[in-house]
Design a protein around this motif. Structure first.
Motif, PDB file in Angstrom:
ATOM      1  N   GLY A 190      -3.918  -3.716   7.490  1.00  0.00           N
ATOM      2  CA  GLY A 190      -3.176  -4.339   6.402  1.00  0.00           C
ATOM      3  C   GLY A 190      -3.921  -4.147   5.096  1.00  0.00           C
ATOM      4  N   SER A 211      -6.589  -9.109   5.752  1.00  0.00           N
ATOM      5  CA  SER A 211      -6.873  -8.178   4.655  1.00  0.00           C
ATOM      6  C   SER A 211      -7.105  -8.914   3.342  1.00  0.00           C
ATOM      7  N   GLU A 267       3.484 -12.220   2.401  1.00  0.00           N
ATOM      8  CA  GLU A 267       4.624 -11.571   3.046  1.00  0.00           C
ATOM      9  C   GLU A 267       4.155 -10.216   3.560  1.00  0.00           C
ATOM     10  N   ARG A 268       4.511  -9.872   4.784  1.00  0.00           N
ATOM     11  CA  ARG A 268       4.208  -8.545   5.314  1.00  0.00           C
ATOM     12  C   ARG A 268       5.356  -7.585   4.992  1.00  0.00           C
ATOM     13  N   HIS A 269       5.003  -6.369   4.593  1.00  0.00           N
ATOM     14  CA  HIS A 269       5.994  -5.329   4.335  1.00  0.00           C
ATOM     15  C   HIS A 269       5.451  -3.994   4.818  1.00  0.00           C
ATOM     16  N   GLU A 316      -4.146  -7.893  10.252  1.00  0.00           N
ATOM     17  CA  GLU A 316      -3.535  -7.495   8.984  1.00  0.00           C
ATOM     18  C   GLU A 316      -3.513  -8.651   7.980  1.00  0.00           C
ATOM     19  N   LEU A 317      -3.313  -9.882   8.480  1.00  0.00           N
ATOM     20  CA  LEU A 317      -3.346 -11.035   7.575  1.00  0.00           C
ATOM     21  C   LEU A 317      -4.714 -11.195   6.923  1.00  0.00           C
ATOM     22  N   GLY A 368      -3.670  -5.843   1.089  1.00  0.00           N
ATOM     23  CA  GLY A 368      -3.011  -6.732   0.149  1.00  0.00           C
ATOM     24  C   GLY A 368      -2.748  -6.053  -1.188  1.00  0.00           C
ATOM     25  N   ILE A 414       1.343  -8.049   1.789  1.00  0.00           N
ATOM     26  CA  ILE A 414       0.436  -7.320   2.661  1.00  0.00           C
ATOM     27  C   ILE A 414       1.183  -6.108   3.185  1.00  0.00           C
ATOM     28  N   GLU A 443      -0.962 -17.512   6.090  1.00  0.00           N
ATOM     29  CA  GLU A 443       0.459 -17.223   6.309  1.00  0.00           C
ATOM     30  C   GLU A 443       1.391 -17.786   5.237  1.00  0.00           C
ATOM     31  N   VAL A 484       1.639  -3.073   5.641  1.00  0.00           N
ATOM     32  CA  VAL A 484       1.284  -2.775   7.017  1.00  0.00           C
ATOM     33  C   VAL A 484       1.759  -1.364   7.351  1.00  0.00           C
ATOM     34  N   ASN A 524       3.263   1.426   9.191  1.00  0.00           N
ATOM     35  CA  ASN A 524       4.187   1.298  10.333  1.00  0.00           C
ATOM     36  C   ASN A 524       4.328   2.591  11.113  1.00  0.00           C
TER      37      ASN A 524
END
Length: 363
Positions: free
Chosen positions: A40, A152, A328-330, A149-150, A42, A352, A324, A354, A356
């Motif tokens: 991840g 990061s 937001e993860r993208h 990933e969080l 940020g 954040i 959390e 990620v 894929n």
């Protein structure tokens, strides 16, 4: 990394232009370097400065941005073999460890520092090559409340306010005031609360204030509907009612806006400590003599020394700092559009990215 796989990322060609997808050959680590497979990365306000505000990067463009990186070491050069296979957080600022500043205990002002996405390619990519020194190891088994990933955003959004708070000598007898409680300020609120301080959150976004109130802020003030006088009155009343015996407010400017900096400076009282954490290239007009009149202190901090990362990470692992609610993860492939949306203030949470796997190239 296996020579059979290539990486890709999104690089800045020129300020004001959309990020461009860029495929690159498998990075090979040199001595005391590693290659990190990004879990991840940020998106920080500093990235917006590089991309849209004309803030120059130290390395010439084109450059892959991103300095909040977590991932797994998949290749290690000589002198770094012990890191092979480790989950890590890459410090946003990696000092050289040898220069006069480093030797004097001021590694964040090292002139030979390496900042991913500034001094070299960063983490808006599937893989990144970075110095091995200072990497913060992450346990293989993590609490259910977090993920690699969080984590990061520990590499700046958490550690930078952590360092500002550490330098302020904040204690349970103090009142801490955060101006701007998005990612950086929101994590600062939680760190200060974990230390037992009474905490004030100030912002122009009620949703951010509501989140801060759920995560450690005892007072939330909406600066969009309150005058400077009203803000001062509310903060001073809260400080008095808190019963804290600390001398002077501990004020943390985490908005990175001229309005926020003006509000922060206006809250100075006798013996106050002002930490300038947020960044803006814009100027503000202040009466510096207030520092003299109040015998107050103002100090900035450029990131956080790598040796402080484990303590900041532990606050997250212990559940004292929640990530959390602030992110937001993208997918990485959405970063050109996302960066533009963040620049337009259309996304309130910290992004954040990620990777894929879409578009990975096999040789």
């Amino acid at each position: 990394m296996s020579n059979r796989q290539r990486g890709y990322g999104y690089r800045l060609i020129a300020s004001g232009q959309r990020l461009e997808r860029y495929e690159f050959a498998s990075p090979e680590p040199g001595a005391n370097e590693v290659v990190v497979e990004v879990a991840g990365c940020g998106v920080c306000h500093t990235d917006i400065g590089f991309a849209y505000d004309g803030v120059p990067t130290r390395a010439p463009l084109p450059l892959i941005l991103g300095h909040e990186i977590s991932g797994r070491v998949i290749a290690a050069g000589s002198g770094a073999a012990e890191l092979q296979g480790s989950n890590v957080i890459v410090p946003a600022v990696v000092p050289c460890g040898e220069c006069p500043a480093c030797q004097a205990g001021q590694p964040t002002i090292c002139r030979r520092q390496f900042m991913p996405g500034n001094d070299g390619d960063g983490g808006f990519a599937t893989h990144v090559r970075v110095p091995a020194r200072g990497l913060c190891r992450v346990p293989n088994t993590l609490p259910s409340s977090t993920s690699l990933e969080l984590l990061s955003v520990v590499a700046d959004a958490v550690t930078t306010p952590y360092e500002a708070i550490r330098r302020s000598w904040l204690s349970a007898q103090d009142v801490a005031v955060f101006i701007g409680v998005g990612g950086v300020g929101g994590f600062g609120v939680q760190i200060a609360a974990a230390l037992g301080a009474a905490v004030v959150a100030i912002d122009v976004d009620q949703c951010k204030l509501d989140t801060a109130a759920r995560h450690g802020a005892g007072l939330a003030v909406n600066a969009a509907s309150a005058s400077e006088k009203d803000i001062k009155t509310a903060v001073r009343s809260f400080a008095k009612q808190s019963g804290r015996k600390g001398i002077g407010l501990k004020i943390f400017e985490t908005s990175g806006t001229p309005a926020g900096q003006t509000t922060a400076f206006g809250l100075l009282d006798h013996g106050a400590y002002l930490a300038v954490v947020g960044f803006t290239p814009k100027k503000v007009e202040l009466r510096l003599s207030n520092l003299m009149a109040f015998d107050a202190t103002a100090r900035g901090n450029w990131g956080c020394p790598p040796e402080q990362y484990p303590a900041a990470l532990q606050l997250v692992l212990d559940g004292k700092v929640a990530i959390e609610p602030y992110v937001e993860r993208h997918p990485l492939d959405e970063v050109p559009e996302l960066l533009e949306a963040v620049a337009r203030h259309e996304i309130p949470k910290r992004i954040i990215l990620v990777p894929n796997g879409r578009g990975a190239v096999k040789e």
